[in-house]
Write a protein that holds these residues in place. Structure first.
Motif, PDB file in Angstrom:
ATOM      1  N   LEU A 166       0.832  -1.200   0.000  1.00  0.00           N
ATOM      2  CA  LEU A 166       0.000   0.000   0.000  1.00  0.00           C
ATOM      3  C   LEU A 166       0.868   1.252   0.000  1.00  0.00           C
ATOM      4  O   LEU A 166       0.591   2.226  -0.721  1.00  0.00           O
ATOM      5  N   ALA A 167       1.941   1.232   0.800  1.00  0.00           N
ATOM      6  CA  ALA A 167       2.816   2.397   0.871  1.00  0.00           C
ATOM      7  C   ALA A 167       3.583   2.610  -0.429  1.00  0.00           C
ATOM      8  O   ALA A 167       3.979   3.736  -0.751  1.00  0.00           O
ATOM      9  N   ALA A 168       3.806   1.512  -1.182  1.00  0.00           N
ATOM     10  CA  ALA A 168       4.573   1.614  -2.421  1.00  0.00           C
ATOM     11  C   ALA A 168       3.777   2.243  -3.564  1.00  0.00           C
ATOM     12  O   ALA A 168       4.349   2.612  -4.601  1.00  0.00           O
ATOM     13  N   LEU A 169       2.443   2.345  -3.410  1.00  0.00           N
ATOM     14  CA  LEU A 169       1.627   2.923  -4.488  1.00  0.00           C
ATOM     15  C   LEU A 169       1.943   4.411  -4.639  1.00  0.00           C
ATOM     16  O   LEU A 169       2.185   5.119  -3.644  1.00  0.00           O
ATOM     17  N   PRO A 170       1.926   4.955  -5.862  1.00  0.00           N
ATOM     18  CA  PRO A 170       2.230   6.387  -6.053  1.00  0.00           C
ATOM     19  C   PRO A 170       1.133   7.274  -5.461  1.00  0.00           C
ATOM     20  O   PRO A 170      -0.035   6.877  -5.376  1.00  0.00           O
ATOM     21  N   ALA A 171       1.549   8.445  -5.042  1.00  0.00           N
ATOM     22  CA  ALA A 171       0.579   9.374  -4.444  1.00  0.00           C
ATOM     23  C   ALA A 171      -0.399   9.889  -5.512  1.00  0.00           C
ATOM     24  O   ALA A 171      -0.046  10.003  -6.691  1.00  0.00           O
ATOM     25  N   PRO A 172      -1.640  10.196  -5.120  1.00  0.00           N
ATOM     26  CA  PRO A 172      -2.622  10.709  -6.095  1.00  0.00           C
ATOM     27  C   PRO A 172      -2.165  12.053  -6.677  1.00  0.00           C
ATOM     28  O   PRO A 172      -1.534  12.870  -6.001  1.00  0.00           O
ATOM     29  N   VAL A 173      -2.420  12.269  -7.971  1.00  0.00           N
ATOM     30  CA  VAL A 173      -2.048  13.527  -8.641  1.00  0.00           C
ATOM     31  C   VAL A 173      -3.293  14.116  -9.322  1.00  0.00           C
ATOM     32  O   VAL A 173      -4.258  13.406  -9.639  1.00  0.00           O
ATOM     33  N   GLU A 174      -3.256  15.457  -9.526  1.00  0.00           N
ATOM     34  CA  GLU A 174      -4.381  16.119 -10.186  1.00  0.00           C
ATOM     35  C   GLU A 174      -4.322  15.875 -11.697  1.00  0.00           C
ATOM     36  O   GLU A 174      -3.241  15.826 -12.307  1.00  0.00           O
ATOM     37  N   ALA A 175      -5.440  15.716 -12.334  1.00  0.00           N
ATOM     38  CA  ALA A 175      -5.507  15.448 -13.776  1.00  0.00           C
ATOM     39  C   ALA A 175      -5.077  16.704 -14.541  1.00  0.00           C
ATOM     40  O   ALA A 175      -5.367  17.838 -14.148  1.00  0.00           O
ATOM     41  N   GLU A 176      -4.350  16.522 -15.650  1.00  0.00           N
ATOM     42  CA  GLU A 176      -3.841  17.619 -16.479  1.00  0.00           C
ATOM     43  C   GLU A 176      -4.617  17.619 -17.802  1.00  0.00           C
ATOM     44  O   GLU A 176      -4.700  16.584 -18.481  1.00  0.00           O
ATOM     45  N   ASP A 177      -5.150  18.775 -18.181  1.00  0.00           N
ATOM     46  CA  ASP A 177      -5.944  18.880 -19.413  1.00  0.00           C
ATOM     47  C   ASP A 177      -5.032  18.972 -20.635  1.00  0.00           C
ATOM     48  O   ASP A 177      -3.918  19.510 -20.570  1.00  0.00           O
ATOM     49  N   GLY A 178      -5.527  18.480 -21.749  1.00  0.00           N
ATOM     50  CA  GLY A 178      -4.842  18.634 -23.031  1.00  0.00           C
ATOM     51  C   GLY A 178      -3.718  17.639 -23.264  1.00  0.00           C
ATOM     52  O   GLY A 178      -2.949  17.803 -24.220  1.00  0.00           O
ATOM     53  N   LEU A 179      -3.543  16.655 -22.373  1.00  0.00           N
ATOM     54  CA  LEU A 179      -2.472  15.662 -22.567  1.00  0.00           C
ATOM     55  C   LEU A 179      -2.898  14.665 -23.632  1.00  0.00           C
ATOM     56  O   LEU A 179      -4.050  14.216 -23.664  1.00  0.00           O
ATOM     57  N   PRO A 180      -1.958  14.248 -24.531  1.00  0.00           N
ATOM     58  CA  PRO A 180      -2.296  13.194 -25.488  1.00  0.00           C
ATOM     59  C   PRO A 180      -2.351  11.837 -24.768  1.00  0.00           C
ATOM     60  O   PRO A 180      -1.956  11.705 -23.615  1.00  0.00           O
ATOM     61  N   GLY A 181      -2.810  10.838 -25.491  1.00  0.00           N
ATOM     62  CA  GLY A 181      -2.795   9.491 -24.932  1.00  0.00           C
ATOM     63  C   GLY A 181      -1.374   8.967 -24.792  1.00  0.00           C
ATOM     64  O   GLY A 181      -0.435   9.503 -25.390  1.00  0.00           O
ATOM     65  N   VAL A 182      -1.215   7.898 -23.997  1.00  0.00           N
ATOM     66  CA  VAL A 182       0.116   7.350 -23.749  1.00  0.00           C
ATOM     67  C   VAL A 182       0.745   6.865 -25.044  1.00  0.00           C
ATOM     68  O   VAL A 182       1.920   7.137 -25.339  1.00  0.00           O
ATOM     69  N   ALA A 183      -0.022   6.166 -25.897  1.00  0.00           N
ATOM     70  CA  ALA A 183       0.521   5.634 -27.144  1.00  0.00           C
ATOM     71  C   ALA A 183       0.942   6.781 -28.083  1.00  0.00           C
ATOM     72  O   ALA A 183       2.029   6.744 -28.683  1.00  0.00           O
ATOM     73  N   GLU A 184       0.085   7.820 -28.172  1.00  0.00           N
ATOM     74  CA  GLU A 184       0.399   8.953 -29.059  1.00  0.00           C
ATOM     75  C   GLU A 184       1.643   9.693 -28.560  1.00  0.00           C
ATOM     76  O   GLU A 184       2.538  10.041 -29.340  1.00  0.00           O
ATOM     77  N   ALA A 185       1.730   9.903 -27.207  1.00  0.00           N
ATOM     78  CA  ALA A 185       2.886  10.597 -26.640  1.00  0.00           C
ATOM     79  C   ALA A 185       4.157   9.779 -26.836  1.00  0.00           C
ATOM     80  O   ALA A 185       5.235  10.325 -27.080  1.00  0.00           O
ATOM     81  N   GLU A 186       4.020   8.463 -26.725  1.00  0.00           N
ATOM     82  CA  GLU A 186       5.182   7.585 -26.899  1.00  0.00           C
ATOM     83  C   GLU A 186       5.701   7.667 -28.328  1.00  0.00           C
ATOM     84  O   GLU A 186       6.918   7.744 -28.563  1.00  0.00           O
ATOM     85  N   GLN A 187       4.805   7.639 -29.342  1.00  0.00           N
ATOM     86  CA  GLN A 187       5.228   7.716 -30.736  1.00  0.00           C
ATOM     87  C   GLN A 187       5.909   9.063 -31.019  1.00  0.00           C
ATOM     88  O   GLN A 187       6.925   9.131 -31.735  1.00  0.00           O
ATOM     89  N   ALA A 188       5.350  10.159 -30.449  1.00  0.00           N
ATOM     90  CA  ALA A 188       5.951  11.480 -30.655  1.00  0.00           C
ATOM     91  C   ALA A 188       7.353  11.535 -30.049  1.00  0.00           C
ATOM     92  O   ALA A 188       8.279  12.110 -30.630  1.00  0.00           O
ATOM     93  N   GLU A 189       7.500  10.928 -28.870  1.00  0.00           N
ATOM     94  CA  GLU A 189       8.826  10.925 -28.224  1.00  0.00           C
ATOM     95  C   GLU A 189       9.820  10.120 -29.048  1.00  0.00           C
ATOM     96  O   GLU A 189      10.980  10.523 -29.216  1.00  0.00           O
ATOM     97  N   ILE A 190       9.357   8.988 -29.600  1.00  0.00           N
ATOM     98  CA  ILE A 190      10.259   8.148 -30.414  1.00  0.00           C
ATOM     99  C   ILE A 190      10.748   8.926 -31.626  1.00  0.00           C
ATOM    100  O   ILE A 190      11.939   8.919 -31.978  1.00  0.00           O
TER     101      ILE A 190
END
Length: 866
Positions: free
Chosen positions: A534-558
């Motif tokens: 339970l302690a190893a889980l990441p802390a909650p974060v606020e949602a950020e608007d305008g972010l692309p999807g993980v797959a789209e961001a990954e392709q752009a980074e590549i």
């Protein structure tokens, strides 16, 4: 002797008579669980044959039951073609009885019966075979004490009469003892005994030999001094002869003149050699100066040409370097732009991943919170039940209390059985009229009166019953006290309360096991693992608007990273090209500096010379004159060396003659001193009569040596006699070992087909086992192998004993405890083989393993009355 049946009464747990019947002539097996009395049967047999009826020692007291009673043992056996029954009992007052019946008729009793029984089977302490063939539980080896050792040696006597005559007989022991006693008076293990006859003889011989040697030395010294005096007088006369002295002086003068002439010539030669060396050095310096000037002129010409070439290369390198630096700067600007774009793409990809992980962690956190709450409840339940499981009476404590309660019940039953009792049988139509201690006495019911009682008979009076001396309630009191003590120790009041307490504790233990299983199911790795997850889980974060999807961001980074890689490759290529151009320019610059320095060094070397070429021509013109001067000096030195006298030889001759002159003078003085000392010693020794005393000592020494030889002869005879007796004993023991090995060999082959057992004739024990060419000492073998060898040796001894005419049964009480399942069948085969000629009785608790042994099955059964 063969056993036919065994009966026990009042022997440990057997308070009522039991019997083992149907014992056959060969292999017999009594296989039963622990605590059924097998070892009791063994100990009872041992007591019957080897414990006197009047004895009451520790072993006999151990046979008495807890409830009391006199141990009784009887055996039916066959011996010499007749059947005997032996009945024996022991009492605390040492008034036991023994009777021997032959074919149903009393044949012996009391002391006569004890004597007959001792003749039938000798006791182990006296070397009887039972010490070797009757194996108690837990005694598995062949060296378990004096009884088995005595049995082995007694068995050796029965195997061959020669051993009794040569090794075990008293006559041989007396002879050896007397021989060693006589020998001890003369010698010890370290030599002659101090103060003994041999020591005295050796001391006297040594003393006289030392005195003889001393006198011989003194006589020889006197003769040597006389001879020396004559020789020294002759030598002194020669040294003092005037003619010889004049010759020595003349030779010395001639040697001194020759040595002076040789010294003068050596000095002239040294001067000629120095002149030659000086001329040669001047020539070598002139040649070196010529060579140096020639080299300087050549170096100056080469340095000027090299400097012009270096200046041309440096100009070309500067031109190439300028173009490469401009290309590198353009590539660096492109790489910085690609780096910024790649970092931005990576940042967008990471924020997209972090948002996705935050969503997954929220679901996982809810699941772990629920599991942690359930596991926490389970652990509290386990802790509560664990505390309850430690309360109350344990199963072992209950077993102890129930055992004591059983002993109390048995003691009470025994007391009631032994105590006076009353049975009232009313006349027909009557059912009352008699009461016991105020309570009606029931009809036709046995009522025990261990403490006595009062019977009131209506219309007649009161009848008092007294128990007398026969009602001993001490066993009941002891058992009751032990039970009460055990209950108090556990904080209990009664047996029923103890059982309830044990049931409650057992129920708590079952519930505890179930709760622990449930806790293991809820938290397989423990609460700490759930908390850590339970302690190893990441802390909650606020949602950020305008972010692309993980797959789209990954392709752009590549794509950005690939562009950056292309820019980096171009930058590195430009950098290497610029670096290579810079290195080429540096090399050209260094070559120019080197050429300038070389030209400067060449100019400095020629500084001070107005016309170097004219100077070189002058050096070359002076060379022939210097060469001729060297040749002239060499010729003068060679001429002197040819005519030179031998200075070392002249000096050696002078040194020898001078030394000879001094030595002659010193020797003359030394001889005069030596002659004075010799005259003094000769005068003293001539008056001591050394030769006469030497003759007397030689006579005494001859007599002393004759006495020493006589004593030494007596010692040698005693030593040879002792050695011969020991060899005879060893040979007899070897002849004893042969039948033992012959009997053992087929048994050993049954267990270890390729093995050979080595037997020690001194200890009459196995010494080692040879397998596949490797000798293994007996004491390093495994417990199972030692046990198996010990059993086979006992079986072999039993067969040899039977052949000697005094057979005895073999009784084994759990003697095969370390043998594995694979090898135990081979042991069974060996037992069956030996049982053809022997009676073997095997007692064992290994019921399943001994099913395959075969033989006659025995059982301990109650004796049926009548």
């Amino acid at each position: 002797m063969k056993l036919l049946s065994i009966r026990l009464h009042n022997v440990r747990r057997f308070t009522t008579p039991v019997e083992i019947g149907g014992i056959g002539p060969g292999l017999n097996v009594l296989s039963a669980p622990n605590e059924t009395g097998k070892s009791t049967v063994f100990d009872a047999l041992h007591a019957l044959f080897f414990k006197d009826r009047k004895a009451w020692d520790k072993e006999l007291r151990a046979l008495q039951p807890h409830v009391g009673g006199d141990p009784e043992v009887s055996v039916t056996l066959e011996s010499g073609g007749q059947t005997y029954r032996i009945e024996k009992s022991w009492t605390k007052g040492r008034r036991g009885e023994i009777r021997v019946f032959r074919d149903g008729h009393l044949a012996h009793q009391a002391d006569d019966a004890e004597a007959w029984l001792a003749g039938l089977l000798k006791a182990p302490k006296d070397g009887g075979p039972a010490g070797l063939l009757w194996v108690r539980q837990g005694l598995l080896g062949l060296a378990d004490g004096k009884e088995t050792e005595t049995a082995r040696r007694d068995l050796a006597t029965s195997v061959t009469g020669e051993i009794e005559a040569m090794t075990g007989g008293r006559q041989m022991d007396d002879i050896l003892r007397h021989c060693r006693s006589e020998l001890d008076g003369y010698v010890t293990s370290r030599g002659a005994r101090k103060g003994g006859p041999l020591d005295d003889a050796e001391t006297r011989v040594a003393t006289l030999e030392a005195r003889e040697a001393e006198l011989r030395a003194r006589a020889a010294a006197l003769r040597h001094d006389l001879d020396n005096r004559s020789r020294l007088r002759r030598e002194l006369e020669g040294l003092n002869d005037p003619e010889e002295a004049a010759q020595r002086q003349q030779k010395l003068g001639e040697a001194e003149a020759a040595h002076a002439a040789a010294l003068r010539h050596a000095e002239d030669l040294d001067r000629a050699r120095a002149a030659e060396q000086s001329a040669r050095l001047a020539l070598e310096n002139h040649e070196a100066a010529t060579e140096r000037l020639e080299a300087q002129l050549a170096e100056a010409s080469e340095a000027a040409a090299h400097m012009a070439e270096a200046e041309e290369r440096l100009a070309a390198a500067w031109k190439v370097l300028s173009g490469k630096d401009a290309a590198w700067e353009a590539a660096r600007t492109a790489h910085e732009a690609a780096t910024k774009e790649a970092d931005a793409a990576t940042s967008r990809h990471r924020r997209a991943l972090k948002a996705e992980q935050a969503a997954q962690a929220a679901t996982r956190r809810q699941e772990l919170d629920q599991r942690l709450a359930a596991a926490t409840d389970r652990r509290r339940q386990v802790e509560t039940l664990a505390a309850l499981a430690q309360q109350g009476l344990s199963a072992d404590g209950l077993q102890q209390i129930e055992a004591l309660a059983l002993e109390l019940s048995v003691a009470r039953k025994a007391l009631e059985t032994a105590a006076p009792a009353v049975v009232m049988r009313y006349a027909q139509g009557r059912g009352d009229g008699v009461s016991l201690d105020g309570r009606p006495l029931p009809d036709n019911t046995r009522i025990a009166l261990p403490e006595g009682g009062r019977l009131d008979i209506a219309g007649i009076g009161a009848l008092h019953v007294h128990p007398g001396a026969g009602a001993d309630g001490s066993s009941v009191e002891t058992a009751l006290a032990e039970l009460d003590t055990a209950l108090v120790e556990h904080g209990l009041a009664s047996l029923d309360e103890a059982r309830r307490s044990a049931r409650d504790r057992a129920a708590s233990e079952v519930a505890l096991r179930e709760a622990r299983a449930a806790l293991k199911l809820a938290a397989p790795d423990g609460l700490e693992a759930l908390q850590a997850a339970l302690a190893a889980l990441p802390a909650p974060v606020e949602a950020e608007d305008g972010l692309p999807g993980v797959a789209e961001a990954e392709q752009a980074e590549i794509a950005a990273r690939q562009a950056l890689q292309t820019a980096a490759t171009a930058l590195e290529s430009a950098r290497r090209a610029a670096e290579e151009a810079r290195q080429a320019e540096a090399r050209a610059s260094m070559a120019g500096e080197s050429a300038a320095a070389r030209a400067e060094r060449a100019a400095l070397a020629l500084a001070g010379k107005e016309d170097p070429q004219a100077a070189l021509d002058g050096l070359r013109a002076a060379h022939p004159a210097l060469s001729q001067a060297v040749e002239d000096a060499r010729a003068r030195r060679a001429a002197l060396e040819t005519d030179a006298p031998d200075l070392d030889a002249a000096q050696a001759t002078l040194q020898r003659l001078t030394s000879a002159m001094k030595a002659a003078e010193a020797r003359s003085r030394q001889i005069e001193n030596d002659l004075a000392g010799l005259e003094s010693r000769i005068e003293i020794q001539a008056g001591e009569a050394v030769d006469e005393e030497l003759s007397e000592v030689q006579g005494q020494l001859e007599a002393a040596r004759a006495q020493h030889d006589a004593v030494r002869f007596e010692v040698d005879v005693l030593q040879r006699l002792s050695g011969a007796l020991e060899r005879a004993r060893t040979e007899a023991r070897d002849r004893y070992v042969q039948p033992v090995l012959a009997e053992l060999e087929p048994l050993v082959r049954m267990i270890w087909p390729e093995a050979e057992l080595r037997f020690d004739a001194d200890t009459l024990l196995p010494a080692g086992l040879s397998r596949t060419g490797t000798e293994e000492p007996f004491d390093v073998l495994s417990g199972g192998t030692q046990e198996q060898i010990a059993l086979l040796v006992r079986l072999a001894f039993a067969r040899i004993l039977a052949r000697s005419g005094t057979p005895a049964p073999v009784i084994l009480d759990d003697a095969i405890v370390y043998t594995d399942d694979d090898r135990i069948e081979a042991i069974f085969d060996a037992l069956t083989r030996q049982a053809n000629d022997l009676q073997i009785i095997v007692l064992s608790c290994r019921q399943k393993a001994f099913r395959d042994l075969g033989g006659t099955a025995l059982a301990i059964r109650p004796v049926v009355a009548g």
